[in-house]
Structure formats: C-alpha cells, structure tokens
Design an enzyme around this catalytic site. Structure first.
Site, PDB file in Angstrom:
ATOM      1  N   GLU A 249       0.863  -1.175   0.000  1.00  0.00           N
ATOM      2  CA  GLU A 249       0.000   0.000   0.000  1.00  0.00           C
ATOM      3  C   GLU A 249       0.896   1.221   0.000  1.00  0.00           C
ATOM      4  OE1 GLU A 249      -3.071   0.334  -0.456  1.00  0.00           O
ATOM      5  OE2 GLU A 249      -3.761  -1.736  -0.264  1.00  0.00           O
ATOM      6  N   CYS A 283      -2.055   8.947   3.505  1.00  0.00           N
ATOM      7  CA  CYS A 283      -2.005   8.548   2.099  1.00  0.00           C
ATOM      8  C   CYS A 283      -3.322   8.823   1.398  1.00  0.00           C
ATOM      9  CB  CYS A 283      -1.621   7.080   1.965  1.00  0.00           C
ATOM     10  SG  CYS A 283      -2.675   5.949   2.874  1.00  0.00           S
TER      11      CYS A 283
END
Length: 478
Positions: A249, A283
């Site tokens: 990720e 993020c």
C-alpha cells in the site's frame, strides 16, 4: 525534564537489547522525548523468522478460540491504556492528541473485530463430480508474515496487519518505522501479555537494512508493506522474485471534485479536513481540489474563512487541530517540493511563503493549478494542496483520472445522477461522496488501484485473501 526511551527488539518472547542506531525526538518539543532505536539487520531478522516458524505448530494446536481470546484481550488492553498510548503517539510523531486518541481506539476495535473473524473462517463443502466423493475448500494460513509499517498511523496500521495475520493462524515478524518505534514497543508489550505462544509476534526495529532483510528472508512466506511508492515498488520486486506473496500500500495524489451544485459548507469542510488535518500526512489526504469554475471564488473564500478557525500548535494540547510534521527530514522533503511548486509561478491562496519554527509547516493552498504541475503528479505528504478550476463534471472526471495513482477520490454534489456516474467512472479504490477523501472505517476494505496499491485489499473481511491460502481436499471414504 527529558524522557529517554531505550528500545529492545522482541524475539521468541524475549527482549533483545542492542546498540542504538537511530534517534527520534518529539517533533514539536525535541527536549521532551528522545527515543533510542536499534537496528536488527539480517541476523536478527533470520532469528525472528525462525522463531515465528517454530511458533506455527503450537499456535495452530491452541485452536481458534484461544486465538480469538488473545485478539480480544489485546483490543481490551489497548482501550484500557488509550490515554497513555495516545499521549505517546502525540509526543513521538506529532499527531494531535485528538487524532491519536481516535486512532488508538480504532486499533482496539480492529483487534476486537478480528477476534470475531478468527471464529468465522468458514470454508465450503460440496459434492464431487466423481461418485461417492466430496470436495472441501478451507482457508489455511500462509505461514510467517513479514509486516513493514509506517509512522503516520503508528498503532492503527500495525493493528490492521497484525490482527488478521493472527486471526487466520499466521505468525509475524514486524518492523515498524524508526519514527514511531516507541509506539510499536508499547503495542508489543500489550501483545506479549495476551497469552499467545512465544514467537507468534516478533518485533524487530530498524530502517532500510532491516526492511530489506525481511523482504529477502526465505522463512517469511508473505510480506505486507505500507509506505512510499519508491520503497513499495522495490519491496514488490524483491519479494516477488523469490516467489513469496506480497502486498504493498503506497501513496495517492487524491482528488476531491466540487461541483457547482455542491453544499458549499460540506465542500469546504471536506477539503480542509482532507488536505490539511493530520498535517497532510495521510495517504488518503486530498492533494487536488477540482472545483467548478463558477463557484471557485466562493469556495476559496470559504476555505480562507474556515482556516481562520484552525489551531496549529503543540499536538499534546486538546485544542490543537494541526501539529508538526513527524520529523525534520519530513519537513525538509515537503519544503523542497513546495519550492518546486512555487517556481511554477502559481498564485497562492495562503501558506506557501510563510515560515514556521521547528518541524511545523504552514497549511498551503495553490490556485489555478494545471495538469503539468508537480501537485498533479506527485504525493507531497504534507499540508499542501492545489486548486484546479474545471468546467463541469466531465472535465473534472477527465482531470481526476489522469493520475497514475488511484487510492481515494471524493465528490461534493447534490446530484444523484453525478454521484452514480462518479461511482462508476472514478479510477480509485475508495470513493467518498460529500465526505473528505481521508477517513475510513475499520471493518471495510482498504486499498487502491494504479500505482497506489498492489495485492489483495486490507482491513475487514477482505483481509482474509492475503493472509490465507485456499486448500482443496477431495475425499472419498475408504
């Protein structure tokens, strides 16, 4: 008075002292907290991997109820220690106390959620095409999971990796970021007290060398990584080359589309929260704000007004909305990227020319950004966003989907037609309608498309796909 924390690795149930290799200080008050962090390196990672492999059989023999009980205890103990954990997170990483408290309780609920999932790992049973035979499909543990976690969510992201790994019968070698190692050590103490067999979870500290050792360690069957795109690409390449399972990720240059019919108050709050809260160190943070040109000036005025009520300061104080960046290195990185954007000659709504002490960086909004800007291409990972003026929904969607990333995307509108179209057309793994691009639920899948993510989704029931392997049995009575 300065508090100094000397950390030790935790392997096979034992504390392993080592020479100090890294130091992390409170980014808001460097003399408040100093964390001394060792570097595990290849030899200790190998020992941790062997300890995790040795623990697989006793962990399986303990059964799923013992596994569930341990996860539930971890969740309860996190909740019971939430105040101390939250303050430690604020002191170590600069996350505001409010955000740290919310994250800590989220971690507790993640462990509780997977305590239930440990009991619900259902398979299938059906008849074979061969007479008298049956077919059974079970979801077996992958084996030893190597987990590499970042500093921006220092307890929640480890929770959403460790909890499913254990729930489905795997053992763990875990390397946290050197920026959030004290929080990791605190969580490890809770895990170590949960009644798991020794070696089920092994904590190894360090930076790139230790992460590299995890990726190359042959006794580690799967690696789950959260961090930067550059490192994530490397992790994926190394782990794939040796034939192990890998999940990465990485970043996002997330866009929030604001249409002309949007509720302006909701749009402004979504933009300010998504772009600037948590100092932009998420993020899923909003990097691109794509606003219909007919309401762009009113939207800018609304953001300016909202920012007057935002408090920037010591993250340990309840009233603080935005704290510092996590480290001086992070501030230097953000400042360097913003300098590139300034050189593009973009008008500034607020922030870019300001200078702040220590590791604080001013929330910054650039206006009239074009598709060629660094803001459109690269993740800054700070409280910085660009406003793109667009002509209607179709133009906004075309610009939104230009990004090579695809983690989170948002839309502010009153139109059901455009909301439905957005769900089908936006190239992102997570879609937010009349909500900030940042902010997710612990029981729902997490992940993106493009250069944002690789491998199965994290969190919720979707996590089983990474931490188990299907095993098919054909059975006929003798």
């Amino acid at each position: 008075m300065t508090e100094i924390l000397d950390l030790s690795h935790h392997v096979a149930g034992q504390a392993i002292p080592a020479v100090v290799a890294h130091e992390q200080r409170n980014p808001a008050a460097p003399d408040d907290l100093i964390v001394h962090i060792p570097e595990a390196g290849t030899v200790l990672v190998a020992q941790a991997a062997q300890a995790a492999r040795n623990a697989l059989a006793p962990f399986a023999a303990a059964g799923i109820e013992a596994r569930s009980d341990a996860l539930s205890k971890i969740g309860r103990d996190i909740a019971a220690n939430a105040a101390a954990l939250s303050l430690l997170i604020a002191r170590e990483t600069g996350k505001t106390l409010r955000d740290a408290r919310g994250e800590t309780m989220r971690a507790a609920r993640i462990f509780e959620f997977f305590a239930g999932e440990a009991l619900r790992n259902a398979g299938e049973r059906f008849e074979s095409t061969r007479a008298g035979a049956m077919v059974e499909v079970m979801h077996a543990p992958v084996g030893v999971a190597g987990l590499i976690t970042p500093w921006n969510f220092p307890i929640a992201i480890p929770a959403w990796k460790i909890a499913p790994a254990l729930a489905f019968g795997n053992t763990v070698v875990w390397k946290p970021s050197e920026v959030s190692s004290a929080t990791a050590a605190a969580l490890m103490r809770i895990i170590a007290n949960a009644g798991l067999p020794e070696g089920c979870v092994n904590l190894v500290f360090g930076a790139g060398a230790t992460g590299e050792a995890i990726c190359n360690e042959p006794r580690i069957d799967a690696v789950s990584f959260t961090g930067s795109e550059t490192v994530g690409r490397h992790v994926r390449g190394v782990v794939t080359m040796r034939g192990a399972r890998v999940q990465t990720e990485m970043g996002g240059v997330n866009g929030l589309v604001v249409l002309a019919d949007a509720d302006l108050d909701i749009a402004v709050e979504s933009a300010v929260n998504g772009a600037f809260f948590a100092a932009g160190q998420r993020c899923t943070a909003t990097s691109r704000i794509l606003v219909d040109d007919t309401i762009a000036d009113a939207f800018v005025a609304g953001v300016q007004s909202r920012m007057k009520n935002v408090t920037i300061g010591d993250p340990r104080l309840e009233q603080t909305d935005i704290g510092p960046l996590a480290s001086s290195r992070q501030k230097q990185r953000v400042a360097k990227q913003v300098a590139v954007v300034r050189d593009e000659g973009l008008p500034t709504v607020f922030g870019a020319e300001a200078d702040m002490d220590d590791n604080y960086f001013p929330p910054t909004l650039f206006d009239r950004v074009g598709s060629g800007s660094l803001l459109a291409r690269d993740e800054i990972f700070g409280p910085v966003a660009g406003l793109f003026r667009v002509d209607g929904f179709d133009a906004a969607m075309a610009l939104l989907n230009e990004s090579r990333f695809g983690l989170s995307a948002g839309l502010c509108t009153r139109s059901l037609k455009h909301a439905e179209a957005f769900k089908h057309e936006a190239r992102a793994g997570m879609l937010m309608i009349n909500l900030p691009t940042a902010g997710i639920d612990y029981h729902a899948p997490f992940g993106g498309v493009g250069d944002s993510s690789h491998g199965p989704r994290e969190q919720g029931r979707a996590a089983r796909a990474f931490y188990t392997t299907m095993r098919t049995t054909y059975l006929r009575a003798g």
